[in-house]
Design a protein around this motif. Structure first.
Motif, PDB file in Angstrom:
ATOM      1  N   ARG A 147      -9.780  -1.659  -2.164  1.00 20.40           N
ATOM      2  CA  ARG A 147     -10.369  -0.536  -1.434  1.00 20.40           C
ATOM      3  C   ARG A 147     -10.133  -0.766   0.049  1.00 20.40           C
ATOM      4  N   VAL A 148      -9.646   0.232   0.740  1.00 17.61           N
ATOM      5  CA  VAL A 148      -9.334   0.109   2.157  1.00 17.61           C
ATOM      6  C   VAL A 148     -10.576   0.432   2.976  1.00 17.61           C
ATOM      7  N   GLU A 203       0.396   5.538   0.034  1.00 21.16           N
ATOM      8  CA  GLU A 203      -0.501   6.698   0.095  1.00 21.16           C
ATOM      9  C   GLU A 203       0.023   7.779  -0.838  1.00 21.16           C
ATOM     10  N   GLY A 219      -5.914   2.373  -2.418  1.00 19.11           N
ATOM     11  CA  GLY A 219      -7.275   2.361  -1.911  1.00 19.11           C
ATOM     12  C   GLY A 219      -8.304   2.922  -2.870  1.00 19.11           C
ATOM     13  N   HIS A 259       0.838  -1.190   0.000  1.00 20.59           N
ATOM     14  CA  HIS A 259       0.000   0.000   0.000  1.00 20.59           C
ATOM     15  C   HIS A 259       0.874   1.241   0.000  1.00 20.59           C
ATOM     16  N   CYS A 267      -5.364  -5.670   4.043  1.00 28.86           N
ATOM     17  CA  CYS A 267      -5.684  -5.401   2.640  1.00 28.86           C
ATOM     18  C   CYS A 267      -4.559  -5.893   1.727  1.00 28.86           C
ATOM     19  N   ILE A 306      -4.420  -1.921   6.922  1.00 28.27           N
ATOM     20  CA  ILE A 306      -3.656  -1.846   5.670  1.00 28.27           C
ATOM     21  C   ILE A 306      -2.985  -3.185   5.376  1.00 28.27           C
TER      22      ILE A 306
END
Length: 244
Positions: free
Chosen positions: A146-147, A9, A45, A7, A139, A136
């Motif tokens: 999608r988180v 951001e 996400g 993941h 996931c 996270i």
């Protein structure tokens, strides 16, 4: 060998060169031990997986080249919202992790009268950051693109005041079984207590807000086991386990 999936951001765009944040850079270099040219999958996400390769790796800098994007993750047939009493240590982590793997869309930790964990201020901020990491990681492992939303932990009374459509209260003394219920029309809110369950006054208040007490068989389940059993049954009856 399974392609590593992490993941990030950041905005992800096919054709872009992206410098990895420090935490992901260390993970790629020190844990995964990827070399230039190795493949990985990144997601932020937004509902997509992005295919990429490690373009550059140095001591304090790693970049990836994004060269593809998956189809969007399908919308779930049933939105499941889980409000769960805060429990101690690994029990809470386990419940959150597995709920994500099972497809929950929103998670709300709640403090109840019988909660043995008391957090506020900086301690709560730190725990929320930790729980976000648990979500996270779940996931990353499960392939979710999608988180799930993770609400800030709040008092049971405050959370209940904001509920308008009721839901299901998992209760060993409940009068209904999940299999006997009609399919929910607008998603489903599942309410589960901490160690020791809910205080009678809390169960009464939930009932007044439209929460129906439901049971899961003849056994009393632990606080970290109960939501997982209930979510699995819900997904099999009305969600994305149905027909798979």
């Amino acid at each position: 060998m399974r392609t590593p999936r992490i993941h990030v951001e950041a905005d992800l765009v096919v054709g872009a060169i992206l410098e990895l944040p420090s935490a992901q850079m260390r993970h790629v270099a020190q844990v995964l031990r990827l070399a230039v040219g190795d493949r990985l999958i990144v997601f932020n996400g937004d509902g997509y997986d992005y295919q990429a390769s490690l373009a550059e790796t140095e001591r304090h800098r790693s970049t990836i080249a994004i060269d593809g994007r998956s189809e969007p993750e399908p919308a779930p047939p049933l939105e499941i919202r889980l409000a769960i009493g805060v429990s101690r240590g690994e029990r809470m982590d386990f419940a959150l992790q597995k709920a994500v793997e099972l497809g929950v869309n929103r998670l709300t930790p709640i403090f109840t009268k019988r909660s043995q964990v008391k957090l506020d201020g900086a301690r709560l901020d730190k725990r929320m950051e930790h729980w976000r990491g648990v979500v996270i990681a779940a996931c990353e492992q499960s392939g979710r693109r999608r988180v799930p939303a993770l609400d800030r932990a709040t008092r049971f009374e405050d959370w209940l005041d904001a509920q308008r459509n009721g839901g299901l209260l998992l209760d060993p003394g409940g009068t209904a079984a999940l299999a006997d219920l009609a399919p929910p029309e607008h998603g489903l809110t599942l309410l589960i207590g901490p160690e020791g369950g809910f205080d009678p006054s809390e169960r009464k208040a939930a009932g007044a807000r439209g929460f129906l007490g439901v049971r899961l068989g003849p056994r009393i389940l632990r606080t970290e086991t109960a939501p997982l059993a209930a979510i699995a049954v819900i997904q099999a009856l009305w969600g994305d386990f149905k027909g798979t």
